[in-house]
Motif scaffolding. Structure first.
Motif, short mmCIF file in Angstrom:
data_model
loop_
_atom_site.label_atom_id
_atom_site.label_comp_id
_atom_site.label_asym_id
_atom_site.label_seq_id
_atom_site.Cartn_x
_atom_site.Cartn_y
_atom_site.Cartn_z
N GLU A 140 0.81 -1.22 0.00
CA GLU A 140 0.00 0.00 0.00
C GLU A 140 0.85 1.27 0.00
OE1 GLU A 140 -3.59 -1.95 2.72
OE2 GLU A 140 -2.30 -0.41 3.58
N ILE A 141 2.15 1.12 0.04
CA ILE A 141 3.06 2.27 0.14
C ILE A 141 3.68 2.57 -1.22
CG2 ILE A 141 5.16 3.16 1.24
CD1 ILE A 141 4.58 1.15 3.55
N ARG A 142 3.70 3.83 -1.60
CA ARG A 142 4.35 4.27 -2.83
C ARG A 142 5.32 5.39 -2.50
NH1 ARG A 142 3.05 0.38 -4.22
NH2 ARG A 142 1.53 -0.30 -5.72
N ALA A 143 6.44 5.39 -3.18
CA ALA A 143 7.39 6.49 -3.10
C ALA A 143 6.97 7.52 -4.13
CB ALA A 143 8.81 6.00 -3.39
N VAL A 144 6.86 8.75 -3.72
CA VAL A 144 6.51 9.84 -4.64
C VAL A 144 7.58 10.92 -4.52
CG1 VAL A 144 4.02 9.37 -4.54
CG2 VAL A 144 5.03 11.02 -2.97
N PRO A 145 7.84 11.63 -5.59
CA PRO A 145 8.85 12.69 -5.53
C PRO A 145 8.51 13.73 -4.47
CG PRO A 145 8.23 12.22 -7.80
CD PRO A 145 7.25 11.49 -6.92
N GLY A 146 9.52 14.09 -3.69
CA GLY A 146 9.38 15.13 -2.68
C GLY A 146 10.00 16.42 -3.16
N PRO A 147 9.98 17.45 -2.33
CA PRO A 147 10.49 18.76 -2.75
C PRO A 147 11.99 18.77 -3.04
CG PRO A 147 9.90 18.78 -0.42
CD PRO A 147 9.44 17.47 -0.98
N GLY A 148 12.74 17.80 -2.51
CA GLY A 148 14.18 17.77 -2.75
C GLY A 148 14.58 16.95 -3.97
N MET A 149 13.61 16.40 -4.68
CA MET A 149 13.90 15.56 -5.84
C MET A 149 13.98 16.42 -7.10
SD MET A 149 14.20 12.40 -7.19
CE MET A 149 13.47 11.22 -6.08
N PRO A 150 15.15 16.40 -7.79
CA PRO A 150 15.25 17.14 -9.06
C PRO A 150 14.22 16.61 -10.07
CG PRO A 150 17.41 16.42 -8.32
CD PRO A 150 16.41 15.74 -7.43
N THR A 151 13.72 17.48 -10.91
CA THR A 151 12.66 17.13 -11.85
C THR A 151 13.03 15.96 -12.74
OG1 THR A 151 11.94 19.43 -11.85
CG2 THR A 151 11.15 18.06 -13.65
N ASP A 152 14.27 15.94 -13.25
CA ASP A 152 14.67 14.84 -14.13
C ASP A 152 14.65 13.50 -13.40
OD1 ASP A 152 16.92 15.72 -12.65
OD2 ASP A 152 18.29 14.81 -14.10
N ARG A 153 15.02 13.47 -12.13
CA ARG A 153 15.00 12.23 -11.34
C ARG A 153 13.57 11.84 -11.00
NH1 ARG A 153 20.00 10.29 -9.57
NH2 ARG A 153 18.64 8.55 -9.09
N ALA A 154 12.71 12.82 -10.76
CA ALA A 154 11.30 12.53 -10.48
C ALA A 154 10.66 11.88 -11.70
CB ALA A 154 10.57 13.81 -10.11
N ASP A 155 10.97 12.38 -12.88
CA ASP A 155 10.43 11.80 -14.11
C ASP A 155 10.87 10.35 -14.26
OD1 ASP A 155 9.25 14.24 -14.63
OD2 ASP A 155 10.80 14.88 -16.06
N ILE A 156 12.11 10.04 -13.94
CA ILE A 156 12.62 8.67 -14.04
C ILE A 156 11.88 7.76 -13.06
CG2 ILE A 156 14.63 7.20 -13.61
CD1 ILE A 156 16.35 9.60 -14.62
N LEU A 157 11.72 8.20 -11.83
CA LEU A 157 11.01 7.42 -10.82
C LEU A 157 9.59 7.12 -11.27
CD1 LEU A 157 10.65 6.17 -7.96
CD2 LEU A 157 10.00 8.46 -7.20
N LEU A 158 8.88 8.14 -11.72
CA LEU A 158 7.49 7.96 -12.13
C LEU A 158 7.39 7.03 -13.35
CD1 LEU A 158 6.24 11.60 -11.55
CD2 LEU A 158 5.79 9.58 -10.13
N ARG A 159 8.34 7.16 -14.29
CA ARG A 159 8.33 6.28 -15.45
C ARG A 159 8.56 4.82 -15.02
NH1 ARG A 159 13.05 7.12 -17.97
NH2 ARG A 159 13.77 5.05 -17.51
N MET A 160 9.51 4.60 -14.14
CA MET A 160 9.77 3.23 -13.66
C MET A 160 8.54 2.66 -12.96
SD MET A 160 13.72 3.54 -12.26
CE MET A 160 13.43 2.27 -11.08
N GLN A 161 7.89 3.45 -12.15
CA GLN A 161 6.69 2.97 -11.44
C GLN A 161 5.59 2.61 -12.45
OE1 GLN A 161 6.02 6.20 -8.67
NE2 GLN A 161 7.08 5.08 -7.04
N ARG A 162 5.40 3.43 -13.48
CA ARG A 162 4.39 3.11 -14.51
C ARG A 162 4.74 1.81 -15.21
NH1 ARG A 162 4.65 8.58 -15.43
NH2 ARG A 162 6.04 8.31 -17.19
N GLU A 163 6.00 1.62 -15.57
CA GLU A 163 6.44 0.42 -16.27
C GLU A 163 6.19 -0.84 -15.43
OE1 GLU A 163 10.54 1.05 -17.27
OE2 GLU A 163 10.05 2.53 -18.84
#
Length: 167
Positions: A140-163
């Motif tokens: 039930e737990i998901r990691a989501v980008p926080g305020p300290g996450m650079p935009t390019d790294r946030a995009d990578i995280l979200l893409r991996m989660q979708r995949e």
């Protein structure tokens, strides 16, 4: 403190490992938190750690504000190492690691239990939702980008989660 850094990781776990992830580090903090160890000789005797490694770990803790060094003898010059608020704040992480070890690495049962000094009850780690108060399953737990996450790294995280079907 690690020989290999995690510079490419934008992650608080990796940053924490830089400070307390070396062998012996968490055991030194454990003994300071729960056994009251403060003196070099106490840590060395209780853990059986080589003196050069212990010295390096304690110096690193002082450098990073996890412990403070206080002289308690001038002849010979001796110091005690006292946890700061930053160091004491590691207690919940150690309790969580203990619970994991009790379940997965202690075939004869928990070798050590942590108890609340006020009521005597056993302590347990909890993962609690700030809104509803419950988390029944780690799924039930998901990691989501926080305020300290650079935009390019946030995009990578979200893409991996979708995949992986995690969004």
């Amino acid at each position: 403190m690690l020989g290999k850094t995690y510079d490419s990781q934008v992650c608080s776990i990796a940053r924490t490992l830089e400070l307390v992830g070396e062998r012996w580090s968490l055991l030194i903090v454990r003994d300071a938190l729960f056994a009251g160890s403060t003196r070099f000789t106490d840590f060395q005797r209780n853990l059986g750690i080589a003196t050069n490694i212990l010295r390096n770990r304690l110096d690193g803790f002082v450098e990073h504000g996890i412990m403070q060094r206080h002289r308690y003898s001038e002849q010979p010059e001796l110091f005690e190492y006292v946890l700061t608020d930053k160091g004491r704040a590691l207690a919940p992480a150690l309790i969580a690691l203990t619970a994991w070890g009790d379940e997965w690495a202690a075939p004869d049962g928990p070798p050590l239990q942590y108890r609340h000094t006020v009521c005597g009850s056993e302590l347990t780690p909890q993962t609690v939702c700030a809104r509803c108060g419950t988390v029944h399953d780690p799924a039930e737990i998901r990691a989501v980008p926080g305020p300290g996450m650079p935009t390019d790294r946030a995009d990578i995280l979200l893409r991996m989660q979708r995949e992986h079907g995690l969004t």
